[in-house]
Design a protein around this motif. Structure first.
Motif, short mmCIF file in Angstrom:
data_model
loop_
_atom_site.label_atom_id
_atom_site.label_comp_id
_atom_site.label_asym_id
_atom_site.label_seq_id
_atom_site.Cartn_x
_atom_site.Cartn_y
_atom_site.Cartn_z
N SER A 90 0.83 -1.21 0.00
CA SER A 90 0.00 0.00 0.00
C SER A 90 0.87 1.26 0.00
CB SER A 90 -0.92 0.00 1.23
OG SER A 90 -1.82 -1.07 1.19
N PHE A 91 1.91 1.25 0.83
CA PHE A 91 2.78 2.42 0.90
C PHE A 91 3.52 2.62 -0.41
CE2 PHE A 91 6.45 4.92 2.28
CZ PHE A 91 5.83 5.88 3.06
N GLY A 92 3.83 1.54 -1.11
CA GLY A 92 4.49 1.66 -2.41
C GLY A 92 3.62 2.38 -3.42
N TYR A 93 2.35 2.00 -3.49
CA TYR A 93 1.44 2.68 -4.43
C TYR A 93 1.26 4.14 -4.04
CZ TYR A 93 0.14 -1.49 -7.06
OH TYR A 93 0.17 -2.57 -7.89
N PHE A 94 1.20 4.42 -2.75
CA PHE A 94 1.13 5.81 -2.29
C PHE A 94 2.38 6.57 -2.69
CE2 PHE A 94 2.93 8.38 1.22
CZ PHE A 94 2.12 9.50 1.11
N SER A 95 3.53 5.94 -2.54
CA SER A 95 4.80 6.62 -2.80
C SER A 95 5.00 6.96 -4.27
CB SER A 95 5.97 5.74 -2.33
OG SER A 95 5.91 5.54 -0.93
N LEU A 96 4.39 6.19 -5.17
CA LEU A 96 4.54 6.45 -6.60
C LEU A 96 4.19 7.89 -6.97
CD1 LEU A 96 3.16 3.16 -8.20
CD2 LEU A 96 5.50 4.02 -8.35
N GLY A 97 3.13 8.43 -6.37
CA GLY A 97 2.72 9.77 -6.77
C GLY A 97 2.64 10.80 -5.66
N PHE A 98 2.65 10.36 -4.40
CA PHE A 98 2.34 11.30 -3.32
C PHE A 98 3.45 11.48 -2.28
CE2 PHE A 98 -1.80 10.28 -5.01
CZ PHE A 98 -2.50 11.47 -4.92
N PHE A 99 4.38 10.53 -2.16
CA PHE A 99 5.37 10.64 -1.09
C PHE A 99 6.20 11.91 -1.21
CE2 PHE A 99 9.61 9.94 0.67
CZ PHE A 99 9.29 9.56 1.96
N ASN A 100 6.81 12.13 -2.38
CA ASN A 100 7.64 13.32 -2.56
C ASN A 100 6.82 14.60 -2.40
OD1 ASN A 100 10.03 11.89 -3.11
ND2 ASN A 100 9.49 11.66 -5.26
N LEU A 101 5.56 14.55 -2.81
CA LEU A 101 4.69 15.72 -2.70
C LEU A 101 4.46 16.10 -1.25
CD1 LEU A 101 2.71 17.86 -3.69
CD2 LEU A 101 0.98 16.07 -3.90
N VAL A 102 4.04 15.14 -0.42
CA VAL A 102 3.69 15.47 0.97
C VAL A 102 4.93 15.79 1.80
CG1 VAL A 102 1.59 14.09 0.85
CG2 VAL A 102 3.67 13.05 1.76
N VAL A 103 6.07 15.19 1.45
CA VAL A 103 7.29 15.45 2.21
C VAL A 103 7.83 16.85 1.92
CG1 VAL A 103 9.73 14.81 2.44
CG2 VAL A 103 7.97 13.05 2.49
N GLY A 104 7.79 17.26 0.66
CA GLY A 104 8.38 18.54 0.29
C GLY A 104 7.40 19.67 0.08
#
Length: 284
Positions: A90-104
């Protein structure tokens, strides 16, 4: 009599055109992002190695917990690994488009005023931000979660053969979990529109998500409710995994997973769009 058919065909053609255009935009955004990431191949390889090492270390700690005892609160080692695997998926699919966005987001887009650029284009700002931050290298996390869950399914007390149907079900459950992650993190990230801080507010949520990658039944009932309905990370790891362990008991919970995903992602989008109304740029 022919007019409705002509109108229907025109509507279908227009819908296909819009969908094709959206996919083309997604492809070009993703391609440009991948070019940027592959410009630093050493960083790409190091990031992949760290991702794998991180999971190895976590699996080692899970193994250490079970080294002296066969079960913890009724959960076996393989069952806990299965929950962990679905959490990674689940976290992998989230990371594809949203991880870098929410972190930065707080630092790069709010404090530095880089949100101005997407606002000037005739496309949804959120869509543009997701596409700008898409990271195909996070497919490694999806593959890692799939392999971990696959191994666990094969080693349960009642092994589950990973057929095409089971494999597709795993990916669908992972996508649902990724959408829930995205919705919850979007709500948290949107706080940066009102409270400006370079660090942002995603970090505490990442710690909470780690706790939800273990059987939620080991926690107090209030915590179980919290992970089920308040911040529903239980639908990202626990409920998808236990469906394969004891479907009769958990099937009803799993069925509301898509509704939870739709609800929280909608709330996340609404919170983000509401935040756009108070965005003031850098003032320079």
């Amino acid at each position: 009599m022919g007019t409705p058919a002509v109108g229907y065909n025109a509507g279908v053609r227009h819908a296909l055109y819009v969908a094709g255009r959206a996919l083309a935009i997604c492809w070009h955004y993703a391609l440009q992002r991948q070019k940027v990431e592959m410009a630093y191949r050493g960083d790409f390889l190091i990031n992949t190695f760290i991702n794998v090492l991180y999971s190895v270390v976590q699996l080692f700690f899970i193994w250490a917990l079970f080294y002296r005892v066969p079960t913890i609160a009724g959960w076996s080692f393989e069952e806990v690994v299965l929950i962990f695997g679905f959490g990674q998926l689940s976290f992998g699919y989230f990371s594809l488009g949203f991880f870098n966005l929410v972190v930065g987001f707080a630092d790069h887009y709010i404090i530095e005023g880089n949100l101005d650029r997407p606002l000037l284009r005739p496309l949804s700002p959120l869509f543009q931000l997701v596409m700008e931050n898409i990271s195909l290298r996070e497919v490694v996390i999806v593959l890692k979660g799939t392999l971990i869950a696959w191994w666990a399914l094969a080693h349960l007390d009642q092994p589950v053969a990973v057929t095409i149907t089971v494999f597709l079900a795993m990916q669908a459950l992972g996508i649902i979990g990724g959408i829930i992650y995205a919705g919850v993190f979007l709500m948290t990230t949107s706080i940066s529109f009102w409270i400006k801080d370079r660090v942002g507010f995603a970090s505490p949520l990442f710690s909470i998500s780690e706790a939800a990658r273990y059987p939620i039944t080991i926690y107090h009932p209030a915590v179980q409710l919290f992970f089920s309905l308040v911040i529903p990370f239980g639908f990202c790891a626990f409920f998808p995994a236990v469906y394969f362990v004891d479907p009769q008991q958990w099937n009803s919970w799993l069925l509301i997973g898509p509704l939870i995903a739709a609800l929280f992602f909608t709330l996340g989008v609404l919170a983000f769009n509401r935040g756009l109304r108070v965005y003031e740029s850098t003032g320079s």
